[in-house]
Enzyme design. Structure first.
Site, PDB file in Angstrom:
ATOM      1  N   GLY A  24       0.830  -1.207   0.000  1.00 57.04           N
ATOM      2  CA  GLY A  24       0.000   0.000   0.000  1.00 57.04           C
ATOM      3  C   GLY A  24       0.862   1.254   0.000  1.00 57.04           C
ATOM      4  O   GLY A  24       0.553   2.234  -0.676  1.00 57.04           O
ATOM      5  N   ILE A 155      -4.626 -18.665  -4.365  1.00 56.72           N
ATOM      6  CA  ILE A 155      -5.662 -19.099  -5.305  1.00 56.72           C
ATOM      7  C   ILE A 155      -6.619 -17.960  -5.610  1.00 56.72           C
ATOM      8  O   ILE A 155      -6.969 -17.689  -6.750  1.00 56.72           O
ATOM      9  CB  ILE A 155      -6.437 -20.304  -4.732  1.00 56.72           C
ATOM     10  CG1 ILE A 155      -5.514 -21.519  -4.678  1.00 56.72           C
ATOM     11  CG2 ILE A 155      -7.681 -20.622  -5.567  1.00 56.72           C
ATOM     12  CD1 ILE A 155      -6.144 -22.767  -4.098  1.00 56.72           C
ATOM     13  N   GLU A 156      -7.043 -17.226  -4.565  1.00 56.55           N
ATOM     14  CA  GLU A 156      -8.115 -16.255  -4.784  1.00 56.55           C
ATOM     15  C   GLU A 156      -7.706 -15.029  -5.604  1.00 56.55           C
ATOM     16  O   GLU A 156      -8.555 -14.353  -6.172  1.00 56.55           O
ATOM     17  CB  GLU A 156      -8.785 -15.852  -3.465  1.00 56.55           C
ATOM     18  CG  GLU A 156      -7.840 -15.377  -2.401  1.00 56.55           C
ATOM     19  CD  GLU A 156      -8.550 -15.156  -1.055  1.00 56.55           C
ATOM     20  OE1 GLU A 156      -9.678 -15.640  -0.887  1.00 56.55           O
ATOM     21  OE2 GLU A 156      -7.953 -14.484  -0.200  1.00 56.55           O
ATOM     22  N   LYS A 194      19.591 -11.546   1.409  1.00 59.08           N
ATOM     23  CA  LYS A 194      19.251 -12.764   0.679  1.00 59.08           C
ATOM     24  C   LYS A 194      18.288 -12.465  -0.472  1.00 59.08           C
ATOM     25  O   LYS A 194      17.317 -11.721  -0.303  1.00 59.08           O
ATOM     26  CB  LYS A 194      18.610 -13.768   1.645  1.00 59.08           C
ATOM     27  CG  LYS A 194      19.550 -14.210   2.748  1.00 59.08           C
ATOM     28  CD  LYS A 194      20.742 -14.883   2.123  1.00 59.08           C
ATOM     29  CE  LYS A 194      21.438 -15.829   3.063  1.00 59.08           C
ATOM     30  NZ  LYS A 194      22.609 -16.430   2.407  1.00 59.08           N
ATOM     31  N   LYS A 230      22.404  -9.104  -8.492  1.00 57.22           N
ATOM     32  CA  LYS A 230      22.047 -10.522  -8.448  1.00 57.22           C
ATOM     33  C   LYS A 230      20.545 -10.691  -8.718  1.00 57.22           C
ATOM     34  O   LYS A 230      20.124 -11.557  -9.497  1.00 57.22           O
ATOM     35  CB  LYS A 230      22.421 -11.095  -7.080  1.00 57.22           C
ATOM     36  CG  LYS A 230      22.242 -12.583  -7.018  1.00 57.22           C
ATOM     37  CD  LYS A 230      23.039 -13.183  -5.869  1.00 57.22           C
ATOM     38  CE  LYS A 230      22.837 -14.696  -5.833  1.00 57.22           C
ATOM     39  NZ  LYS A 230      23.187 -15.246  -4.541  1.00 57.22           N
ATOM     40  N   GLY A 361     -16.580   2.533  18.035  1.00 57.35           N
ATOM     41  CA  GLY A 361     -16.657   1.162  18.525  1.00 57.35           C
ATOM     42  C   GLY A 361     -18.081   0.647  18.452  1.00 57.35           C
ATOM     43  O   GLY A 361     -19.015   1.414  18.186  1.00 57.35           O
ATOM     44  N   CYS A 388     -17.751   9.248  17.533  1.00 54.62           N
ATOM     45  CA  CYS A 388     -18.835   8.298  17.286  1.00 54.62           C
ATOM     46  C   CYS A 388     -19.254   7.584  18.580  1.00 54.62           C
ATOM     47  O   CYS A 388     -19.987   8.144  19.375  1.00 54.62           O
ATOM     48  CB  CYS A 388     -18.427   7.339  16.172  1.00 54.62           C
ATOM     49  SG  CYS A 388     -19.856   6.675  15.307  1.00 54.62           S
ATOM     50  N   GLN A 392     -21.182   9.196  21.774  1.00 60.84           N
ATOM     51  CA  GLN A 392     -22.422   8.664  22.337  1.00 60.84           C
ATOM     52  C   GLN A 392     -22.256   8.337  23.822  1.00 60.84           C
ATOM     53  O   GLN A 392     -23.102   8.687  24.650  1.00 60.84           O
ATOM     54  CB  GLN A 392     -22.831   7.399  21.574  1.00 60.84           C
ATOM     55  CG  GLN A 392     -23.142   7.670  20.101  1.00 60.84           C
ATOM     56  CD  GLN A 392     -23.392   6.394  19.304  1.00 60.84           C
ATOM     57  OE1 GLN A 392     -23.235   5.280  19.789  1.00 60.84           O
ATOM     58  NE2 GLN A 392     -23.801   6.557  18.050  1.00 60.84           N
ATOM     59  N   ARG A 469     -25.211   3.449  13.563  1.00 60.19           N
ATOM     60  CA  ARG A 469     -26.594   2.990  13.548  1.00 60.19           C
ATOM     61  C   ARG A 469     -27.412   3.676  14.636  1.00 60.19           C
ATOM     62  O   ARG A 469     -28.623   3.692  14.606  1.00 60.19           O
ATOM     63  CB  ARG A 469     -26.607   1.485  13.859  1.00 60.19           C
ATOM     64  CG  ARG A 469     -27.194   0.621  12.796  1.00 60.19           C
ATOM     65  CD  ARG A 469     -27.154  -0.838  13.229  1.00 60.19           C
ATOM     66  NE  ARG A 469     -26.123  -1.603  12.571  1.00 60.19           N
ATOM     67  CZ  ARG A 469     -26.133  -1.941  11.285  1.00 60.19           C
ATOM     68  NH1 ARG A 469     -27.132  -1.576  10.513  1.00 60.19           N
ATOM     69  NH2 ARG A 469     -25.154  -2.630  10.764  1.00 60.19           N
ATOM     70  N   HIS A 514     -16.885  10.957  11.804  1.00 62.70           N
ATOM     71  CA  HIS A 514     -15.500  10.473  11.915  1.00 62.70           C
ATOM     72  C   HIS A 514     -14.545  11.482  11.285  1.00 62.70           C
ATOM     73  O   HIS A 514     -14.229  11.382  10.091  1.00 62.70           O
ATOM     74  CB  HIS A 514     -15.358   9.115  11.220  1.00 62.70           C
ATOM     75  CG  HIS A 514     -15.994   8.008  11.981  1.00 62.70           C
ATOM     76  ND1 HIS A 514     -15.325   7.284  12.941  1.00 62.70           N
ATOM     77  CD2 HIS A 514     -17.258   7.526  11.957  1.00 62.70           C
ATOM     78  CE1 HIS A 514     -16.144   6.391  13.470  1.00 62.70           C
ATOM     79  NE2 HIS A 514     -17.326   6.512  12.889  1.00 62.70           N
ATOM     80  N   GLU A 516     -11.443  11.699  11.521  1.00 63.80           N
ATOM     81  CA  GLU A 516     -10.138  11.141  11.154  1.00 63.80           C
ATOM     82  C   GLU A 516     -10.014  10.870   9.661  1.00 63.80           C
ATOM     83  O   GLU A 516      -8.914  10.897   9.101  1.00 63.80           O
ATOM     84  CB  GLU A 516      -9.834   9.866  11.957  1.00 63.80           C
ATOM     85  CG  GLU A 516     -10.718   8.656  11.680  1.00 63.80           C
ATOM     86  CD  GLU A 516     -11.980   8.586  12.535  1.00 63.80           C
ATOM     87  OE1 GLU A 516     -12.473   9.650  12.957  1.00 63.80           O
ATOM     88  OE2 GLU A 516     -12.491   7.469  12.758  1.00 63.80           O
TER      89      GLU A 516
HETATM   90  N1  GLN Z   1     -21.840   1.602  17.657  1.00 62.14           N
HETATM   91  C1  GLN Z   1     -22.234   2.944  17.437  1.00 62.14           C
HETATM   92  C2  GLN Z   1     -23.322   3.075  16.383  1.00 62.14           C
HETATM   93  O1  GLN Z   1     -23.539   2.159  15.649  1.00 62.14           O
HETATM   94  C3  GLN Z   1     -21.045   3.796  17.093  1.00 62.14           C
HETATM   95  C4  GLN Z   1     -20.442   3.406  15.774  1.00 62.14           C
HETATM   96  C5  GLN Z   1     -19.029   3.902  15.615  1.00 62.14           C
HETATM   97  O2  GLN Z   1     -18.365   4.264  16.573  1.00 62.14           O
HETATM   98  N2  GLN Z   1     -18.538   3.887  14.393  1.00 62.14           N
HETATM   99  O3  GLN Z   1     -23.945   4.084  16.273  1.00 62.14           O
END
Ligand code: GLN
Length: 538
Positions: A24, A155-156, A194, A230, A361, A388, A392, A469, A514, A516
């Site tokens: 990458g 293989i894949e 090597k 080489k 998370g 996120c 929450q 979600r 997000h 980031e």
């Molecule tokens: N689990 C939480 C949600 O679904 C936060 C999702 C996350 O941190 N990306 O809303």
């Protein structure tokens, strides 16, 4: 099926010897060099696994799921491409076996193959080629760099390598170059490099009809000339095109290393495009950015990253990068310690840090530790950034300890919580499929006047990427406001809460989105810069 002729030149990057060699980074670095040479470039990542996308894969095993502007849940290499090139990449740039086969099977069911026996060659390989050509054409690229995941011999990945081989035959060597990434290990104390793994790997590639034009050889120390000689002898690659990819401090130094070995001139010569390298101004800017990310001898800003997927550094790779971009911008370095939210023996350890960051998370495991972490940061006035899940659960923590709401929780963690501070997005209630069904991609957010968020973003509207979600339950907003926690960013005409802040705190911000994924070297995302600056002043 006939292909439309495209003007784009292609560079195909394949992997040899073993995984994890940094294909990458090689792909991104070549793309960067061509971009710095005034070419319009982009990258594609082929993932030969059977998942439709990376969305359902465990970040601890596969690394972070990188979310694109158009809501793709992609392999983390797409993030590398975006950061190196400082340009957005769409989800069509991450091709998987599942996408290719579903398309072929769908076409077969519709009778589109007119009675033909549907086969890997040509039907699957045609679909792969179509996808690559579509990106090249629709984006009018000068050069498209395609990285094929996996290692030659798997293989894949065979149908993909076969498709790339066919493209070379059809488009000709003036339009297609192969770069093979291999390894030259040093085993003994004298450090002899090597060559056998590279020899075998190039042979394996030739066995399926591909002769590499370049070898990018990973090694700890610079590849010696005699080793290059080489390797060249045994692989049919010119000695000058055997490139040393030795260890460096920062991945962003790799373009320079490849440039110094003449890769750009050699690529242009092969493409018959001699004389196009003219990019000194661009080079200076890029080198300035790379320089700013290195060599800070001061005391680093210490950040505790508290979350669930802390056992693999790659699980939050974009967050790590974003912290580095931010600290480089203020002339400092950053030291990140990952702390498992499931096993924090004593929350006092958090007071050793200049700032606390809780990234995204999912699920119940480790969530109580995150809630307590947010609470500790608030009570002890330690700069806090929640992303996120971290946004929450900061709201849940505040609801428990300041609003004194009994059994406050997110319904993701406790479905029948008495006070569901965080609840399922209404449109998610009837969704059964887990793949690709979260609220995904970039959405516009309105930032309120006279808020900390407005000072950070300096704009009334921002566009940020999402992957969730659950969301803040609006029934509780007035209670939060009365006690000094404000929601200062909203989307979908005020329906969703996107930013929370406690203005009386040194720095306490949570974001539903997000940030980031928008951070780039030299151009840190605003809230990261503000967070690291606040932490640096602790
Ligand atoms: N689990 C939480 C949600 O679904 C936060 C999702 C996350 O941190 N990306 O809303």
């Amino acid at each position: 099926m006939s292909f439309i002729y495209v003007q784009t030149k292609f560079i195909f990057v394949t992997g040899g010897v073993m995984s994890g060699l940094g294909k990458g980074v090689v792909t991104s670095s070549i793309a960067k060099l061509l971009q710095l040479s005034n070419q319009k470039v982009s990258c594609i990542k082929i993932d030969p696994y059977l998942n439709y996308d990376a969305g359902t894969m465990n970040p601890v095993a596969h690394g972070e799921v990188f979310v694109t502007e158009d809501g793709g849940e992609c392999d983390m290499d797409i993030g590398n491409y975006e950061r190196f090139l400082n340009q957005n990449i769409l989800k069509s740039h991450n091709i998987t076996t599942a996408q290719v086969y579903s398309k072929v099977i769908e076409a077969e069911r519709k009778g589109e193959y007119l009675g033909a026996c549907v086969q890997i060659i040509p039907h699957v390989t045609d679909e792969i080629k179509n996808r690559i050509f579509q990106v090249a054409e629709s984006e009018e690229l000068d050069v498209l760099i395609v990285e094929c995941g996996g290692t030659v011999g798997d293989i894949e990945s065979l149908p993909f390598l076969e498709a790339l081989r066919q493209i070379r035959v059809e488009q000709g060597p003036k339009n297609v170059i192969f770069v093979h990434v291999t390894l030259a290990p040093s085993l003994d104390v004298v450090g002899e490099q090597k060559t056998k793994p590279t020899q075998h790997s190039a042979q394996e590639l030739r066995r399926i009809g591909i002769q590499p034009d370049f070898l990018a050889v990973r090694c700890t120390e610079p590849l010696q000339e005699k080793t290059k000689k080489k390797i060249a002898l045994f692989t049919n690659v010119t000695q000058d095109d055997v490139l040393s990819c030795h260890d460096v401090k920062s991945i962003f130094q790799v373009p320079q290393i490849l440039y110094d070995q003449g890769i750009v001139d050699s690529i242009f010569t092969k493409f018959g495009k001699v004389g196009l390298v003219n990019a000194s101004a661009n080079w200076d800017k890029w080198n300035g950015i790379v320089e700013s990310m290195l060599n800070h001898e001061d005391k680093p800003v210490k950040i505790a990253m508290v979350g669930k997927y802390v056992t693999l550094a790659d699980s939050y790779v974009s967050v790590n990068h974003a912290l580095h971009h931010a600290s480089a911008k203020i002339g400092k370095s950053v030291k990140i310690d990952w702390i498992d939210s499931e096993s924090i023996p004593d929350y006092k350890i958090l007071s050793n840090y200049d700032g606390i960051l809780v990234p995204g998370g999912f699920g119940t495991r480790g969530s109580e530790g995150i809630i307590k972490t947010a609470e500790y940061a608030r009570e002890n006035n330690i700069p806090y950034l929640g992303i996120c899940f971290g946004f929450q659960l900061a709201a849940v923590a505040f609801a428990r300890s300041v609003l004194r709401l009994e059994d406050a929780n997110s319904t993701e963690i406790k479905a029948n919580a008495k006070n569901p501070i965080i609840d399922l997005l209404p449109e998610q209630k009837d969704i059964e499929d887990m793949g690709g069904s979260l609220r995904l991609g970039a959405n516009e957010i309105f930032v309120k006047e006279d808020s900390v968020a407005k000072k950070i973003y300096k704009s009334k509207t921002i566009s940020k990427r999402h992957r969730h979600r659950y969301e803040v339950n609006k029934d509780y907003i007035s209670q939060f406001n009365e006690k000094g926690l404000f929601f200062t960013g909203e989307s979908d005409s005020g329906k969703r809460m996107e930013i929370l802040e406690i203005p009386s705190h040194k720095f306490f911000i949570g974001v539903q989105f997000h940030p980031e994924f928008n951070s780039r070297p030299g151009f840190p995302e605003n809230v990261f810069e503000a967070f690291v600056s606040a932490a640096a002043q602790k």
